[in-house]
Design a protein around this motif. Structure first.
Motif, PDB file in Angstrom:
ATOM      1  N   THR A 102       0.876  -1.178   0.000  1.00  0.00           N
ATOM      2  CA  THR A 102       0.000   0.000   0.000  1.00  0.00           C
ATOM      3  C   THR A 102       0.912   1.227   0.000  1.00  0.00           C
ATOM      4  N   ILE A 103       0.813   1.993  -1.067  1.00  0.00           N
ATOM      5  CA  ILE A 103       1.762   3.091  -1.279  1.00  0.00           C
ATOM      6  C   ILE A 103       1.023   4.386  -1.602  1.00  0.00           C
ATOM      7  N   GLY A 104       1.439   5.458  -0.964  1.00  0.00           N
ATOM      8  CA  GLY A 104       0.890   6.783  -1.282  1.00  0.00           C
ATOM      9  C   GLY A 104       2.034   7.718  -1.626  1.00  0.00           C
ATOM     10  N   LEU A 105       1.788   8.629  -2.571  1.00  0.00           N
ATOM     11  CA  LEU A 105       2.861   9.540  -2.975  1.00  0.00           C
ATOM     12  C   LEU A 105       2.557  10.967  -2.551  1.00  0.00           C
ATOM     13  N   GLU A 106       3.613  11.690  -2.210  1.00  0.00           N
ATOM     14  CA  GLU A 106       3.526  13.136  -2.027  1.00  0.00           C
ATOM     15  C   GLU A 106       4.467  13.745  -3.055  1.00  0.00           C
ATOM     16  N   ASN A 128       5.321   6.997   0.448  1.00  0.00           N
ATOM     17  CA  ASN A 128       4.920   6.438   1.739  1.00  0.00           C
ATOM     18  C   ASN A 128       4.591   4.977   1.498  1.00  0.00           C
ATOM     19  N   VAL A 129       5.362   4.120   2.161  1.00  0.00           N
ATOM     20  CA  VAL A 129       5.271   2.699   1.835  1.00  0.00           C
ATOM     21  C   VAL A 129       4.881   1.874   3.053  1.00  0.00           C
ATOM     22  N   SER A 130       3.898   1.008   2.877  1.00  0.00           N
ATOM     23  CA  SER A 130       3.560   0.057   3.944  1.00  0.00           C
ATOM     24  C   SER A 130       3.043  -1.220   3.317  1.00  0.00           C
ATOM     25  N   LEU A 131       2.820  -2.227   4.128  1.00  0.00           N
ATOM     26  CA  LEU A 131       2.192  -3.463   3.668  1.00  0.00           C
ATOM     27  C   LEU A 131       0.847  -3.575   4.377  1.00  0.00           C
ATOM     28  N   ASN A 132      -0.206  -3.858   3.628  1.00  0.00           N
ATOM     29  CA  ASN A 132      -1.565  -3.992   4.181  1.00  0.00           C
ATOM     30  C   ASN A 132      -1.964  -2.796   5.042  1.00  0.00           C
ATOM     31  N   MET A 133      -1.565  -1.601   4.610  1.00  0.00           N
ATOM     32  CA  MET A 133      -1.895  -0.373   5.340  1.00  0.00           C
ATOM     33  C   MET A 133      -1.386  -0.383   6.788  1.00  0.00           C
ATOM     34  N   GLY A 134      -0.302  -1.100   7.018  1.00  0.00           N
ATOM     35  CA  GLY A 134       0.291  -1.114   8.356  1.00  0.00           C
ATOM     36  C   GLY A 134       1.105   0.154   8.573  1.00  0.00           C
ATOM     37  N   THR A 135       2.089   0.063   9.483  1.00  0.00           N
ATOM     38  CA  THR A 135       2.922   1.231   9.753  1.00  0.00           C
ATOM     39  C   THR A 135       3.646   1.654   8.473  1.00  0.00           C
ATOM     40  N   LYS A 136       3.581   2.948   8.168  1.00  0.00           N
ATOM     41  CA  LYS A 136       4.200   3.398   6.918  1.00  0.00           C
ATOM     42  C   LYS A 136       5.562   4.026   7.156  1.00  0.00           C
ATOM     43  N   VAL A 137       6.394   3.892   6.141  1.00  0.00           N
ATOM     44  CA  VAL A 137       7.702   4.529   6.142  1.00  0.00           C
ATOM     45  C   VAL A 137       7.705   5.533   5.008  1.00  0.00           C
ATOM     46  N   ILE A 183      -6.593  10.942  -5.913  1.00  0.00           N
ATOM     47  CA  ILE A 183      -5.803  12.047  -5.385  1.00  0.00           C
ATOM     48  C   ILE A 183      -6.535  12.624  -4.200  1.00  0.00           C
ATOM     49  N   ARG A 184      -5.820  12.834  -3.126  1.00  0.00           N
ATOM     50  CA  ARG A 184      -6.458  13.337  -1.911  1.00  0.00           C
ATOM     51  C   ARG A 184      -6.599  14.858  -1.986  1.00  0.00           C
ATOM     52  N   ARG A 185      -5.533  15.531  -2.334  1.00  0.00           N
ATOM     53  CA  ARG A 185      -5.555  16.999  -2.351  1.00  0.00           C
ATOM     54  C   ARG A 185      -4.403  17.559  -3.170  1.00  0.00           C
ATOM     55  N   LEU A 193       1.002  17.741  -4.305  1.00  0.00           N
ATOM     56  CA  LEU A 193      -0.086  16.811  -4.621  1.00  0.00           C
ATOM     57  C   LEU A 193       0.072  15.578  -3.745  1.00  0.00           C
ATOM     58  N   VAL A 194      -1.004  15.161  -3.103  1.00  0.00           N
ATOM     59  CA  VAL A 194      -0.963  13.989  -2.217  1.00  0.00           C
ATOM     60  C   VAL A 194      -1.959  12.950  -2.717  1.00  0.00           C
ATOM     61  N   THR A 195      -1.493  11.722  -2.898  1.00  0.00           N
ATOM     62  CA  THR A 195      -2.413  10.659  -3.345  1.00  0.00           C
ATOM     63  C   THR A 195      -2.925   9.871  -2.147  1.00  0.00           C
ATOM     64  N   GLU A 196      -3.988   9.140  -2.368  1.00  0.00           N
ATOM     65  CA  GLU A 196      -4.435   8.165  -1.375  1.00  0.00           C
ATOM     66  C   GLU A 196      -3.470   6.976  -1.485  1.00  0.00           C
ATOM     67  N   PRO A 197      -3.415   6.126  -0.446  1.00  0.00           N
ATOM     68  CA  PRO A 197      -2.483   4.984  -0.520  1.00  0.00           C
ATOM     69  C   PRO A 197      -3.011   3.871  -1.425  1.00  0.00           C
ATOM     70  N   ASP A 198      -3.360   4.232  -2.658  1.00  0.00           N
ATOM     71  CA  ASP A 198      -3.994   3.319  -3.618  1.00  0.00           C
ATOM     72  C   ASP A 198      -3.005   2.537  -4.469  1.00  0.00           C
TER      73      ASP A 198
HETATM   74  P1  ADP Z   1       1.197  11.969   7.631  1.00  0.00           P
HETATM   75  O1  ADP Z   1       0.229  12.621   8.551  1.00  0.00           O
HETATM   76  O2  ADP Z   1       2.105  10.990   8.292  1.00  0.00           O
HETATM   77  O3  ADP Z   1       1.908  12.917   6.727  1.00  0.00           O
HETATM   78  P2  ADP Z   1      -0.900  11.476   5.802  1.00  0.00           P
HETATM   79  O4  ADP Z   1      -2.128  10.816   6.261  1.00  0.00           O
HETATM   80  O5  ADP Z   1      -0.903  12.950   5.649  1.00  0.00           O
HETATM   81  O6  ADP Z   1       0.307  11.028   6.706  1.00  0.00           O
HETATM   82  O7  ADP Z   1      -0.525  10.826   4.415  1.00  0.00           O
HETATM   83  C1  ADP Z   1       0.615  11.169   3.737  1.00  0.00           C
HETATM   84  C2  ADP Z   1       0.784  10.198   2.597  1.00  0.00           C
HETATM   85  O8  ADP Z   1       0.941   8.881   3.089  1.00  0.00           O
HETATM   86  C3  ADP Z   1      -0.381  10.122   1.640  1.00  0.00           C
HETATM   87  O9  ADP Z   1       0.121   9.995   0.331  1.00  0.00           O
HETATM   88  C4  ADP Z   1      -1.108   8.875   2.049  1.00  0.00           C
HETATM   89  O10 ADP Z   1      -1.764   8.268   0.949  1.00  0.00           O
HETATM   90  C5  ADP Z   1       0.012   8.000   2.504  1.00  0.00           C
HETATM   91  N1  ADP Z   1      -0.381   7.019   3.542  1.00  0.00           N
HETATM   92  C6  ADP Z   1      -1.160   7.211   4.620  1.00  0.00           C
HETATM   93  N2  ADP Z   1      -1.252   6.086   5.341  1.00  0.00           N
HETATM   94  C7  ADP Z   1      -0.513   5.147   4.703  1.00  0.00           C
HETATM   95  C8  ADP Z   1      -0.186   3.781   4.925  1.00  0.00           C
HETATM   96  N3  ADP Z   1      -0.624   3.125   6.006  1.00  0.00           N
HETATM   97  N4  ADP Z   1       0.603   3.160   4.033  1.00  0.00           N
HETATM   98  C9  ADP Z   1       1.082   3.802   2.980  1.00  0.00           C
HETATM   99  N5  ADP Z   1       0.834   5.086   2.696  1.00  0.00           N
HETATM  100  C10 ADP Z   1       0.052   5.742   3.551  1.00  0.00           C
END
Ligand code: ADP
Ligand code: MG
Length: 468
Positions: free
Chosen positions: A6-10, A187-196, A111-113, A144-149
């Motif tokens: 599960t990956i989201g980009l900023e 932003n990288v995680s597996l199964n929406m777990g803790t992200k790095v 895209i979130r915002r 630009l911030v994406t959802e973790p799609d």
């Molecule tokens: P933060 O408050 O830590 O900055 P946000 O909720 O603002 O986190 O999200 C920042 C970015 O991280 C977005 O692109 C979002 O899609 C992505 N993100 C949020 N949660 C996760 C997760 N569990 N795994 C991967 N990416 C995530």
């Protein structure tokens, strides 16, 4: 247990405007002299007032419209407070809870915002001390911030590439990753777990490699029953690994509050309806249209639309071609452009985009090939000439001196040799296979290393074939 990425980009993008985000200092990413483009506003002197750059706001609205996002009717700026030497005011003007754009979609990724803020200065570390250059401070920066799609490293890189292309088509940024016009954080995680969060990504390849590495590292930790730490990691390009930079435990509290010097404002003042009507054809639409309209394949189309200039060049050239030969194949022209023109350009140390071969001249060249006035080998030679001096291939053909050998006596010897060595082709010709003539001319041209006059050669072959 299956581990689903599960990956989201900023994505941060430096916008192309004449002046900076809140002042009249020039917005010039290429300025080499440190602190040249600065003034009391972008240096954060007390008592100065920020005035928002209208063009920057319009650029973000354009991106929002192109990605199908909602342009919020009312938007505002906020102060994001933190201390760092590259931030002269001690806060960054950004947008917090009312961004310019909410929602939208690209390649199926939500895209979130999208919001607008100002860039920071740059620190230059030299000879044991650090210097600050404020040329970049206050440049308009879109985030630009994406959802973790995003579900794979490849998809993350593809998203970045497609976004870059859209930004270039819209003309809102040069979006060059190497130059830092466009900066990605994954932003990288597996199964929406803790992200790095991974920083220091300087190319799309690095985006892919870093994400892939991080996914593997996290999977290994989880398989060993360990936890993934909530942290920011940096991509080490040389070592091809991510390294811990800071733990999220030390996360800042930015104490966001509304920017008191810029009241909330209505976006209708920027005429989003007009901006929507004026949007150019976007890369995805052009990619599909090229395939249908010009009967070229996906690969050709992808290359041709990879820059707005190249796409425009191709269309101009095809239109010239169709004027001369209504049924000519655009795909043939596409191939010459993608392979041969590019090869000549690269040999001469420029990109295909920068080559100055006139679109009309390329079309003429293709017509000469179709009409079998020149061989493909000669076309290559001609291309080199056209590239150097932008001459019309028709003129080159008329110029006898272009061919080292036009003397029919000299060519006659070659023609006889070719006849002797290719009796099958001669027999085929007599049976009505007229393409064999071109084959024989080609053989002679091979012996002449492309230096024979094809007209004279054709005539000679025809003359002898009649007698045979
Ligand atoms: P933060 O408050 O830590 O900055 P946000 O909720 O603002 O986190 O999200 C920042 C970015 O991280 C977005 O692109 C979002 O899609 C992505 N993100 C949020 N949660 C996760 C997760 N569990 N795994 C991967 N990416 C995530
Ligand atoms: Mg964030």
């Amino acid at each position: 247990m299956e581990y689903k990425p599960t990956i989201g980009l900023e994505v941060h993008v430096e916008l192309k405007t004449r002046t900076k985000m809140f002042c009249d200092s020039l917005n010039d990413a290429d300025e080499k002299k440190p602190n040249k483009n600065t003034c009391p506003v972008c240096l954060g002197h007390p008592g100065t007032l920020p005035v928002p750059n209208k063009e920057a706001i319009k650029h973000v609205i354009r991106v929002g419209l192109a990605l199908g996002g909602k342009i919020n009717p009312v938007t505002k700026f906020d102060r994001k407070n933190y201390f760092y030497p590259d931030l002269p005011k001690g806060y960054q003007i950004s947008q917090y809870d009312q961004p310019l754009v909410t929602g939208g979609n690209l390649l199926g990724i939500k895209i979130r915002r999208i919001h607008l803020e100002e860039d920071t200065g740059t620190l230059v570390h030299a000879q044991g001390s650090s210097l600050v250059d404020f040329n970049r401070a206050g440049m308009p920066l879109m985030e630009l911030v994406t959802e973790p799609d995003i579900t794979s490293a490849e998809e993350a890189a593809d998203f970045g590439r497609e976004l870059q292309l859209i930004l270039r088509y819209l003309g809102v940024s040069d979006a060059d990753m190497e130059k830092g016009h466009m900066r990605l954080e994954a932003n990288v995680s597996l199964n929406m777990g803790t992200k790095v969060e991974i920083k220091n990504i300087n190319s799309f390849k690095a985006a892919r490699d870093a994400t892939l590495y991080e996914l593997e590292r996290q999977e290994e930790l989880l398989r060993d029953g360990k936890d993934v730490a909530h942290e920011t990691r940096g991509w080490d390009e040389a070592k091809q690994i991510t390294v811990s930079q800071r733990s999220k435990e030390e996360a800042h509290d930015y104490r966001y509050f509304p920017e008191p010097d810029i009241p909330p404002f209505e976006t209708v003042a920027f005429e989003p309806d007009i901006l929507a009507r004026e949007l150019p054809e976007l890369p995805a639409a052009k990619r599909t249209r090229f395939i249908q309209e010009y009967k070229i394949d996906e690969g050709q189309s992808a290359v041709l639309i990879s820059s707005p200039k190249l796409a425009e060049y191709f269309e101009e050239s095809v239109s010239e071609l169709k004027e001369m030969e209504r049924d000519a194949s655009a795909s043939l022209l596409a191939n010459y452009l993608i392979n041969d023109v590019r090869a000549v350009a690269v040999e001469n140390g420029v990109s295909l985009e920068q080559s100055h071969v006139n679109p009309e001249h390329l079309a003429h060249l293709v017509v000469l090939i179709i009409r079998e006035k020149i061989t493909s080998r000669q076309a290559k030679d001609m291309l080199e000439k056209i590239f150097q001096s932008d001459v019309d291939p028709e003129d080159i053909l008329k110029d006898e001196s272009y061919y080292a050998i036009s003397d029919s006596g000299e060519l006659d010897v070659i023609v006889q040799d070719v006849f002797a060595e290719n009796s099958q082709a001669v027999a085929d010709y007599k049976k009505g296979k007229i393409q064999s003539l071109q084959f024989l001319v080609g053989k002679a041209m091979g012996k002449l290393k492309g230096k024979g006059n094809p007209e004279v050669l054709r005539e000679l072959f025809m003359e002898y074939l009649k007698k045979k």
